[in-house]
Design a protein around this motif. Structure first.
Motif, PDB file in Angstrom:
ATOM      1  N   ASN A 231       0.824  -1.204   0.000  1.00  0.00           N
ATOM      2  CA  ASN A 231       0.000   0.000   0.000  1.00  0.00           C
ATOM      3  C   ASN A 231       0.861   1.259   0.000  1.00  0.00           C
ATOM      4  O   ASN A 231       1.828   1.362   0.754  1.00  0.00           O
ATOM      5  CB  ASN A 231      -0.896  -0.019   1.245  1.00  0.00           C
ATOM      6  CG  ASN A 231      -1.920   1.084   1.254  1.00  0.00           C
ATOM      7  OD1 ASN A 231      -1.621   2.211   1.625  1.00  0.00           O
ATOM      8  ND2 ASN A 231      -3.128   0.758   0.848  1.00  0.00           N
ATOM      9  N   VAL A 232       0.497   2.217  -0.870  1.00  0.00           N
ATOM     10  CA  VAL A 232       1.080   3.555  -0.835  1.00  0.00           C
ATOM     11  C   VAL A 232      -0.045   4.554  -0.572  1.00  0.00           C
ATOM     12  O   VAL A 232      -1.225   4.228  -0.703  1.00  0.00           O
ATOM     13  CB  VAL A 232       1.843   3.895  -2.129  1.00  0.00           C
ATOM     14  CG1 VAL A 232       3.056   2.982  -2.290  1.00  0.00           C
ATOM     15  CG2 VAL A 232       0.942   3.810  -3.352  1.00  0.00           C
ATOM     16  N   GLU A 233       0.318   5.781  -0.199  1.00  0.00           N
ATOM     17  CA  GLU A 233      -0.668   6.683   0.377  1.00  0.00           C
ATOM     18  C   GLU A 233      -1.734   7.158  -0.607  1.00  0.00           C
ATOM     19  O   GLU A 233      -2.916   7.211  -0.260  1.00  0.00           O
ATOM     20  CB  GLU A 233       0.029   7.900   0.982  1.00  0.00           C
ATOM     21  CG  GLU A 233      -0.916   8.817   1.732  1.00  0.00           C
ATOM     22  CD  GLU A 233      -0.186   9.915   2.491  1.00  0.00           C
ATOM     23  OE1 GLU A 233      -0.859  10.665   3.212  1.00  0.00           O
ATOM     24  OE2 GLU A 233       1.048  10.013   2.372  1.00  0.00           O
ATOM     25  N   ASN A 234      -1.372   7.527  -1.840  1.00  0.00           N
ATOM     26  CA  ASN A 234      -2.355   8.140  -2.721  1.00  0.00           C
ATOM     27  C   ASN A 234      -2.068   7.856  -4.185  1.00  0.00           C
ATOM     28  O   ASN A 234      -1.035   7.279  -4.538  1.00  0.00           O
ATOM     29  CB  ASN A 234      -2.441   9.648  -2.462  1.00  0.00           C
ATOM     30  CG  ASN A 234      -1.092  10.333  -2.575  1.00  0.00           C
ATOM     31  OD1 ASN A 234      -0.412  10.215  -3.593  1.00  0.00           O
ATOM     32  ND2 ASN A 234      -0.686  11.050  -1.538  1.00  0.00           N
ATOM     33  N   TYR A 281      -0.327  -0.246  -4.660  1.00  0.00           N
ATOM     34  CA  TYR A 281      -1.789  -0.220  -4.560  1.00  0.00           C
ATOM     35  C   TYR A 281      -2.214   0.948  -3.689  1.00  0.00           C
ATOM     36  O   TYR A 281      -1.660   1.167  -2.605  1.00  0.00           O
ATOM     37  CB  TYR A 281      -2.210  -1.548  -3.934  1.00  0.00           C
ATOM     38  CG  TYR A 281      -3.681  -1.855  -3.850  1.00  0.00           C
ATOM     39  CD1 TYR A 281      -4.333  -2.529  -4.873  1.00  0.00           C
ATOM     40  CD2 TYR A 281      -4.416  -1.527  -2.714  1.00  0.00           C
ATOM     41  CE1 TYR A 281      -5.679  -2.869  -4.777  1.00  0.00           C
ATOM     42  CE2 TYR A 281      -5.762  -1.852  -2.615  1.00  0.00           C
ATOM     43  CZ  TYR A 281      -6.385  -2.524  -3.651  1.00  0.00           C
ATOM     44  OH  TYR A 281      -7.709  -2.856  -3.552  1.00  0.00           O
ATOM     45  N   SER A 282      -3.194   1.718  -4.158  1.00  0.00           N
ATOM     46  CA  SER A 282      -3.646   2.862  -3.380  1.00  0.00           C
ATOM     47  C   SER A 282      -5.134   3.099  -3.592  1.00  0.00           C
ATOM     48  O   SER A 282      -5.650   2.953  -4.702  1.00  0.00           O
ATOM     49  CB  SER A 282      -2.873   4.118  -3.794  1.00  0.00           C
ATOM     50  OG  SER A 282      -3.256   5.227  -3.023  1.00  0.00           O
ATOM     51  N   GLY A 283      -5.807   3.501  -2.528  1.00  0.00           N
ATOM     52  CA  GLY A 283      -7.231   3.825  -2.622  1.00  0.00           C
ATOM     53  C   GLY A 283      -8.100   2.609  -2.371  1.00  0.00           C
ATOM     54  O   GLY A 283      -7.774   1.730  -1.586  1.00  0.00           O
ATOM     55  N   GLY A 284      -9.215   2.550  -3.080  1.00  0.00           N
ATOM     56  CA  GLY A 284     -10.179   1.479  -2.861  1.00  0.00           C
ATOM     57  C   GLY A 284     -11.209   1.876  -1.816  1.00  0.00           C
ATOM     58  O   GLY A 284     -11.055   2.851  -1.096  1.00  0.00           O
ATOM     59  N   TYR A 285     -12.276   1.095  -1.744  1.00  0.00           N
ATOM     60  CA  TYR A 285     -13.326   1.383  -0.769  1.00  0.00           C
ATOM     61  C   TYR A 285     -13.283   0.374   0.372  1.00  0.00           C
ATOM     62  O   TYR A 285     -12.668  -0.689   0.261  1.00  0.00           O
ATOM     63  CB  TYR A 285     -14.703   1.391  -1.444  1.00  0.00           C
ATOM     64  CG  TYR A 285     -15.223   0.037  -1.913  1.00  0.00           C
ATOM     65  CD1 TYR A 285     -16.007  -0.752  -1.082  1.00  0.00           C
ATOM     66  CD2 TYR A 285     -14.954  -0.432  -3.201  1.00  0.00           C
ATOM     67  CE1 TYR A 285     -16.505  -1.971  -1.506  1.00  0.00           C
ATOM     68  CE2 TYR A 285     -15.441  -1.655  -3.635  1.00  0.00           C
ATOM     69  CZ  TYR A 285     -16.216  -2.425  -2.786  1.00  0.00           C
ATOM     70  OH  TYR A 285     -16.702  -3.642  -3.214  1.00  0.00           O
TER      71      TYR A 285
END
Length: 332
Positions: A231-234, A281-285
Motif C-alpha cells: 500500500n502507498v498513500e495516494n 496499490y492505493s485507494g479502494g473502498y
C-alpha cells in the motif's frame, strides 16, 4: 443471572507476512529497501526482514536467498495468542497435516502453525506474537504511528496477497478459506464458459475489499502465487512510481490504472532479483455493513473489473493476467 462470556473462536486478524525466495538477494534488497523505501529491520543467515514505514511490527516481508524464486510462506496474524493453538486443533480434527514452528524459528515472531490450504496447496502460517522494535535512530519518524520516516516510493504496509490454483480446485479452496478461516467473500466472478467455476474471489477479514484473493491459474496448476500488493498513500504516489521506474531496469507488468473490482489504483512491476510480481496499490473502498452481500461481476461489465481505466490486463482463460510463481510445500 450472569451470562457466560461469548467466545467467537479463533479468528484471522489480517494478512501479515510473505516470505519470498530470491536468487539475487542483494538485487531484491535494492528494490524493496532503496527503491520502495522499506526498512530492513534485521538481516541474518541469508534472510532479510523488512517492513513498511507504517508497520510497527518486526516485519511483513522476508527475502530469502535461495536458488529458486518460490514463495516460501504466507503468514496471517490471528487475533489472540490462544488462537494459534485453537486453529491447530481445528486443522488436526479436519485431518490436515500441520507443522508446529517454535518461537524464534522466524526472527521476531512467536510460535506458529504451518499447513497447506486444502485444494490450493498454498503454505499458510498462522501466528500471533511478533516483536515491535523501534527503528534505528537515524530512520525514526516524529509521528508515533510510523515505524520509520517515509523514504523511496513510500511503501506503507503489506496490503493483500493474490493466489491462484487449478480450475478443478479453486471452488474447494475458496470455500475452505471462508468456512475454516473466516474470510468473507466481497466480490467475485465466474468463468463465463464454465459458470459453475469461480474465476476469482476477493476475500477479507478486515473492512478492505480483499486481504486475500484466489483465482484460476492460466496454467491450471495449484499452489501458484500471482502477486503481493504493498500500500502507498495516494494516487499521485502510483504515478510518481511509474515515472521513476521507467528510468530503471525493472520489468513492468501493467498500469498505472484503476481496478473496477475494489476501485483502487494499481501499478504492477517485478522484483528484479526474483521476478516475483509486486503491486503498488492505493485507494479502494472499505466495507462496514455487517450484512454485506458479495458482488458478482458478469459479462459485459466483467471487462471493467480488472481495469476500469489504464492498461488492459493480458489475461488467460481464467481471467487473471499471465505469469505466476510457484509456492513452496509444507516443509519450511
Amino acid at each position: 443471572m450472569t451470562q457466560p462470556e461469548y467466545d467467537p473462536g479463533p479468528q484471522i486478524a489480517y494478512a501479515g507476512i510473505i516470505n519470498l525466495g530470491t536468487p539475487d538477494l542483494e538485487r531484491s534488497l535494492w528494490f524493496f529497501r532503496d527503491l520502495l523505501g522499506m526498512e530492513v529491520v534485521e538481516q541474518v543467515g541469508g534472510k532479510a526482514y523488512l517492513r513498511g514505514y507504517q508497520e510497527l511490527v518486526h516485519h511483513s516481508l522476508i527475502l530469502t536467498q535461495q536458488a529458486e524464486a518460490t514463495v516460501n510462506a504466507y503468514g496471517f496474524r490471528v487475533k489472540r495468542k490462544q488462537d494459534v493453538e485453537l486453529f491447530h486443533k481445528e486443522l488436526t480434527e479436519q485431518g490436515i497435516q500441520t507443522l508446529e514452528l517454535a518461537a524464534g524459528q522466524e526472527a521476531g515472531r512467536g510460535e506458529a502453525v504451518r499447513f497447506l490450504v486444502p485444494g490450493s496447496e498454498h503454505p499458510f502460517e498462522l501466528y500471533y506474537e511478533i516483536d515491535k522494535p523501534e527503528a534505528e535512530e537515524s530512520l525514526r519518524s516524529k509521528v508515533p504511528s510510523n515505524s520509520s520516516r517515509r523514504r523511496g516510493l513510500g511503501v506503507r504496509r503489506l496490503d493483500h496477497i493474490n493466489l491462484q490454483t487449478s480450475a478443478s480446485t479453486v471452488n474447494q479452496a475458496e470455500g475452505w478459506l471462508r468456512k475454516s478461516l473466516g474470510f468473507k467473500r466481497r466480490e467475485f466472478a465466474r468463468i463465463p464458459q464454465a459458470p459453475d467455476i469461480l474465476m476469482a474471489s476477493w476475500l477479507s477479514v478486515t473492512p478492505q475489499v480483499h486481504d486475500l484473493a484466489i483465482g484460476v491459474c492460466a496454467d491450471d496448476a495449484p499452489g501458484q502465487f500471482h502477486h503481493v500488493a504493498f500500500n502507498v498513500e495516494n494516487f499521485h504516489d502510483i504515478l510518481t512510481a511509474a515515472d521513476q521506474i521507467r528510468d530503471l531496469d525493472i520489468a513492468y507488468g501493467a498500469g498505472p490504472g484503476k481496478h473496477g473490482i475494489g476501485q483502487a489504483m494499481y501499478l504492477y512491476i517485478h522484483d528484479p532479483g526474483s521476478g516475483h510480481r509486486i503491486e503498488l496499490y492505493s485507494g479502494g473502498y472499505h466495507i462496514f455493513d455487517p450484512d454485506w452481500e458479495a458482488l458478482e461481476w458478469k459479462l459485459p461489465e466483467l471487462e471493467f473489473g480488472q481495469t476500469w481505466y489504464g492498461d488492459v490486463l493480458d489475461v488467460g482463460p481464467g481471467g487473471q493476467f499471465l505469469s505466476t510463481s510457484p509456492s513452496a510445500g509444507l516443509t519450511p
